[in-house]
Write an enzyme that holds these catalytic residues in place. Structure first.
Site, PDB file in Angstrom:
ATOM      1  N   ARG A 198       0.803  -1.219   0.000  1.00 43.63           N
ATOM      2  CA  ARG A 198       0.000   0.000   0.000  1.00 43.63           C
ATOM      3  C   ARG A 198       0.842   1.277   0.000  1.00 43.63           C
ATOM      4  NH1 ARG A 198      -2.792  -3.590  -1.579  1.00 43.63           N
ATOM      5  NH2 ARG A 198      -4.919  -4.001  -0.885  1.00 43.63           N
ATOM      6  N   LEU A 199       2.148   1.146  -0.143  1.00 38.40           N
ATOM      7  CA  LEU A 199       2.988   2.325  -0.368  1.00 38.40           C
ATOM      8  C   LEU A 199       3.040   2.565  -1.874  1.00 38.40           C
ATOM      9  CD1 LEU A 199       5.896   1.839   2.211  1.00 38.40           C
ATOM     10  CD2 LEU A 199       3.959   3.418   2.333  1.00 38.40           C
TER      11      LEU A 199
END
Length: 232
Positions: A198-199
């Site tokens: 999710r980065l």
């Protein structure tokens, strides 16, 4: 099912390559979009790479969004689509031309968000495209009063049949006065590459506003575009 939505997660099966400013195909956002669009077009898992969401707002600020198909793009003309000028999206754009587009190519874990200003295309350009459409699509443009309430499906089928009968197989079909194209000239592009942790990677191209200065970390791209990396 409603209680389970918060737990829906689908980790990517393979890690995406990091997408950073140094990895751009071009310092021109139109060329970068073209590269990603070609990748999406060549993917066997993407049926309509030109499918996009168009978000508009009325003059009083009421938002609306819908899916439609991109019909062309270039640095000169921006992003092009065609529609009924009496539809809600058309009325929104004529009252408030600021709008946004979104392309999402899930198998590639990529999306592109575009902000810009819309304007009607010339009748000549719209007629040229209309004449290239399949005959049944031309008839549908005449039959459909896009977005207006109809009593039932039977009403549309009867109107379609009578229009087909009216024009026959060879009679030329003229473009209706209420139909035509828009082109959206972008002021912002955001290229998003999804990551399993999710980065996500987000690279933005934008035109500087009046009196605005670029940040120290920004890169100057082609034709006055500023390139910045955004936090996920």
């Amino acid at each position: 099912m409603a209680d389970e939505i918060a737990g829906i997660r689908h980790p990517y099966l393979s890690k995406s390559d990091i997408f950073d400013i140094k990895d751009l195909h071009s310092k021109n956002p139109f060329q970068q979009f073209n590269k990603w669009f070609e990748d999406a077009s060549q993917s066997s898992n993407i049926l309509e790479p030109n499918a996009m969401a168009l978000a508009t707002a009325s003059n009083s600020g009421v938002p609306s969004v819908r899916m439609l198909l991109l019909k062309g793009f270039s640095e000169e003309n921006g992003f092009v689509f065609y529609t009924n000028y009496e539809s809600r999206k058309s009325k929104d754009l004529q009252a408030n031309p600021q709008c946004s587009l979104m392309f999402y190519w899930e198998p590639l874990r990529r999306s592109v968000r575009i902000e810009g200003k819309a304007a009607k295309m010339s009748r000549e350009a719209s007629e040229k495209y209309f004449s290239s459409r399949p005959r049944d699509s031309q008839i549908s443009a005449i039959v459909s009063k896009q977005g207006q309430v109809v009593n039932n499906r039977e009403f549309l089928d009867k109107k379609h049949s009578s229009t087909v009968e009216q024009y026959g197989d060879k009679m030329p079909i003229e473009m209706p006065d209420y139909w035509g194209g828009f082109h959206i000239q972008p002021s912002v592009f955001e290229f998003w590459q999804g990551q399993s942790n999710r980065l996500h990677d987000r690279i933005m191209f934008r035109k500087l506003g009046s009196g605005e200065k670029k940040s120290g970390s920004a890169m100057v791209g082609e034709n006055g575009w500023i390139i910045e990396r955004l936090s996920p």
